[in-house]
Structures are given as C-alpha cells and as structure tokens.
Motif scaffolding. Structure first.
Motif, short mmCIF file in Angstrom:
data_model
loop_
_atom_site.label_atom_id
_atom_site.label_comp_id
_atom_site.label_asym_id
_atom_site.label_seq_id
_atom_site.Cartn_x
_atom_site.Cartn_y
_atom_site.Cartn_z
N VAL A 1 -16.13 13.38 27.37
CA VAL A 1 -14.78 13.11 27.87
C VAL A 1 -14.88 12.68 29.33
O VAL A 1 -15.56 13.32 30.13
CB VAL A 1 -13.89 14.36 27.75
CG1 VAL A 1 -12.50 14.09 28.32
CG2 VAL A 1 -13.80 14.83 26.30
N PHE A 2 -14.20 11.58 29.69
CA PHE A 2 -14.21 11.05 31.05
C PHE A 2 -12.77 10.85 31.52
O PHE A 2 -11.94 10.34 30.77
CB PHE A 2 -14.94 9.71 31.11
CG PHE A 2 -14.83 9.02 32.44
CD1 PHE A 2 -15.71 9.34 33.47
CD2 PHE A 2 -13.84 8.08 32.67
CE1 PHE A 2 -15.60 8.72 34.71
CE2 PHE A 2 -13.71 7.46 33.91
CZ PHE A 2 -14.60 7.78 34.93
N TYR A 3 -12.50 11.22 32.78
CA TYR A 3 -11.15 11.05 33.31
C TYR A 3 -11.20 10.67 34.79
O TYR A 3 -12.03 11.17 35.55
CB TYR A 3 -10.34 12.35 33.18
CG TYR A 3 -8.97 12.27 33.83
CD1 TYR A 3 -7.95 11.53 33.25
CD2 TYR A 3 -8.72 12.90 35.05
CE1 TYR A 3 -6.70 11.43 33.85
CE2 TYR A 3 -7.47 12.81 35.66
CZ TYR A 3 -6.46 12.06 35.06
OH TYR A 3 -5.23 11.96 35.66
N SER A 4 -10.29 9.77 35.19
CA SER A 4 -10.03 9.45 36.59
C SER A 4 -8.53 9.51 36.83
O SER A 4 -7.76 8.94 36.06
CB SER A 4 -10.54 8.05 36.94
OG SER A 4 -10.06 7.63 38.21
N SER A 5 -8.12 10.17 37.91
CA SER A 5 -6.68 10.27 38.20
C SER A 5 -6.13 9.01 38.86
O SER A 5 -4.92 8.90 39.08
CB SER A 5 -6.40 11.49 39.09
OG SER A 5 -6.92 11.30 40.39
N LEU A 6 -6.97 8.05 39.18
CA LEU A 6 -6.53 6.81 39.80
C LEU A 6 -5.94 5.88 38.74
O LEU A 6 -6.44 5.82 37.63
CB LEU A 6 -7.70 6.12 40.49
CG LEU A 6 -8.41 6.96 41.55
CD1 LEU A 6 -9.74 6.31 41.94
CD2 LEU A 6 -7.51 7.13 42.77
N GLY A 7 -4.87 5.16 39.11
CA GLY A 7 -4.33 4.19 38.16
C GLY A 7 -2.84 4.25 37.96
O GLY A 7 -2.35 4.01 36.86
N HIS A 8 -2.09 4.54 39.04
CA HIS A 8 -0.63 4.60 38.92
C HIS A 8 -0.07 3.26 38.45
O HIS A 8 0.85 3.21 37.62
CB HIS A 8 -0.02 5.00 40.25
CG HIS A 8 1.47 5.07 40.25
ND1 HIS A 8 2.18 5.84 39.36
CD2 HIS A 8 2.40 4.45 41.04
CE1 HIS A 8 3.48 5.71 39.59
NE2 HIS A 8 3.64 4.86 40.59
N HIS A 9 -0.59 2.17 38.99
CA HIS A 9 -0.21 0.83 38.57
C HIS A 9 -1.46 0.01 38.30
O HIS A 9 -2.57 0.38 38.69
CB HIS A 9 0.63 0.13 39.65
CG HIS A 9 2.00 0.68 39.80
ND1 HIS A 9 2.63 0.78 41.03
CD2 HIS A 9 2.88 1.18 38.90
CE1 HIS A 9 3.84 1.31 40.87
NE2 HIS A 9 4.01 1.56 39.59
N ALA A 10 -1.27 -1.14 37.67
CA ALA A 10 -2.39 -1.99 37.31
C ALA A 10 -3.18 -2.47 38.52
O ALA A 10 -4.39 -2.67 38.44
CB ALA A 10 -1.89 -3.19 36.49
N ASP A 11 -2.50 -2.65 39.67
CA ASP A 11 -3.21 -3.13 40.85
C ASP A 11 -4.24 -2.12 41.35
O ASP A 11 -5.25 -2.50 41.96
CB ASP A 11 -2.24 -3.51 41.97
CG ASP A 11 -1.40 -2.35 42.49
OD1 ASP A 11 -1.20 -1.38 41.73
OD2 ASP A 11 -0.94 -2.41 43.64
N ILE A 12 -4.02 -0.84 41.08
CA ILE A 12 -5.00 0.17 41.46
C ILE A 12 -6.22 0.09 40.54
O ILE A 12 -7.37 0.13 41.00
CB ILE A 12 -4.39 1.58 41.41
CG1 ILE A 12 -3.22 1.68 42.39
CG2 ILE A 12 -5.45 2.64 41.74
CD1 ILE A 12 -3.58 1.44 43.84
N ILE A 13 -6.00 -0.07 39.24
CA ILE A 13 -7.12 -0.25 38.32
C ILE A 13 -7.92 -1.50 38.68
O ILE A 13 -9.15 -1.54 38.52
CB ILE A 13 -6.63 -0.34 36.86
CG1 ILE A 13 -5.99 0.99 36.42
CG2 ILE A 13 -7.76 -0.71 35.91
CD1 ILE A 13 -6.95 2.16 36.37
N ALA A 14 -7.24 -2.53 39.18
CA ALA A 14 -7.90 -3.79 39.52
C ALA A 14 -8.72 -3.72 40.80
O ALA A 14 -9.50 -4.65 41.08
CB ALA A 14 -6.86 -4.91 39.63
#
Length: 240
Positions: A188-201
């Motif tokens: 299992v892998f998790y990251s709390s980053l990613g509120h919007h697509a620009d953060i994932i990018a």
C-alpha cells in the motif's frame, strides 16, 4: 506482458478527480501498464477480476461504498495486488468505513489554513529506498493533518503548525506526507499531496507517484498463485 491497473475516480469534484485520474493514466501508460479507468464504484463489484490486476488506484473523495466492495479490494490486496493513491482520493474516501481506513493506513481530519498554505515536504531517510535521491521541496496547497496507523513506514513529512489554530497548543509535530504499509501479501502506498491536478503535475509529486505506483504493483510478481487464491480472515467486520 503488460501490468494491469484500475483507476476509479469520483466523489467530490473539488479535488478534480477526472483530471487527476488522467494524469495517473499518463504516468502508468508511460511505464507500459494496461490501464482501465472508471468513474463507478461498481468497478469493485467483481472480486475475482480485481485479483487479476497488479495495481488498484482509488481516487474518490468522501461518499459511501458498499461493504462488499471494500472486502473485494481488501482481499485483492491481501493476495498481492498493489493499492496506491493520494490526498483525499484515498485517505478521505469513505469516512464511515473503518475497514477502508485500516487498509489504507490513515484518514484525513483537517487542513489548517485550507488551500494556499506554503509548506515544506521533508524527505526522510529510512530503510526504504523508494524516495532515494529526492530532495525536500516546497508546496503551496492544502497541508493535510491525518490520523495515521503507527505501522506505516513514513517516507516524507511536513511540520505543523504553519497556520495557527487549536492544534498549535501541542507545539511542533512532523506529520506523515508519504508512507507505505503492507496488507497481507500486498503493498500500500499513499501521498497526501494532490489537492488539485496542478499539484500532481509538479515534477517532484509526479515522480513520487510514479515511484509509488511501480513499488506497489511490483509485489504481485513475487506472490505464489496458490497464495493469491486463498481468502484470508481479517478479524475486522465492525463496519460490515
């Protein structure tokens, strides 16, 4: 043979689930995965199909899920299928389902200051080489405060408080941002980053997710097929 991944997106639109699912699909296809993308929780209805996958990526914020679907996902991961995701799409998915929270390793409880908070993500030196070579970096987004399973291996943290609030009376704490854990034979892998697509990018976040996806999906290769067919008793069931 290509590895197989399932991305299921939906729930609260504020987290841009469709856009982020598209970014995840691009990452996986760049690594030669065969990717199925769905916006229906009914994609979890076929437990035997889930066990044929290498990776399940949930990206569904809030909402409710059938107990049988959680059980199907859990049994697939126990058999060796990877589970990986980010932000509210995995650890603020189904607030009333403790089995989901037990499997994923944590649950969102607050983001003091809401969106637009500037904070540091600090890469931790641990026994895991997963984020080896990466440097600390700055993010302007939601800073997630989570209740976290003490069994997880923490790979990155952020320092609270940045924004003052009632939590500040507890002085400084390092909150997990990226973690891994084991669920039966699965990863299992998790990251709390990613509120919007620009953060994932962001290049750093894209790389974290890419590495996490590959790590979680890799375990299936090492699991004996006879083990993968066994149904494990979990001792859970209070939410079922």
């Amino acid at each position: 043979m290509s590895k197989k991944a399932l991305i299921v997106w939906g729930g609260w639109d504020g987290h841009e689930p469709e856009q982020i699912a598209g970014l995840f699909q691009e990452i996986l296809e760049g690594e030669n995965f065969e990717v199925e993308v769905s916006n229906s929780l009914d994609s979890y209805a076929d437990g035997e199909k889930l066990k044929t996958l290498d990776l399940i990526i949930p990206h569904w914020t809030m909402g409710k899920i059938e107990n049988s679907y959680v059980r199907n996902i859990s049994e697939a991961v126990i058999s060796g299928v990877g589970l990986a995701g980010c932000h509210g799409g995995m650890c603020d998915s189904f607030r009333n389902d403790v089995d989901w929270q037990f499997m994923t390793g944590g649950n969102w409880v607050a983001h003091p200051g809401n969106d637009g908070v500037e904070y540091m993500v600090n890469i931790k030196h641990s026994s895991s080489p997963l984020l080896e070579g990466m440097s600390d970096f700055k993010v302007v987004s939601e800073q997630y405060y989570l209740h976290v399973d003490p069994a997880v291996e923490v790979l990155a943290t952020t320092r609270f408080p940045v924004v003052e609030g009632p939590h500040s009376a507890n002085k400084a704490v390092d909150m997990p941002v990226v973690w891994t854990k084991r669920w039966g034979e699965g990863r299992v892998f998790y990251s709390s980053l990613g509120h919007h697509a620009d953060i994932i990018a962001m290049p750093e976040v894209t790389e974290i997710m890419r590495r996490g996806f590959l790590w979680a999906a890799e375990r299936k290769r090492f699991v004996d097929e006879s083990i993968a067919k066994v149904k494990f008793y979990s001792g859970m069931g209070d939410s079922q």
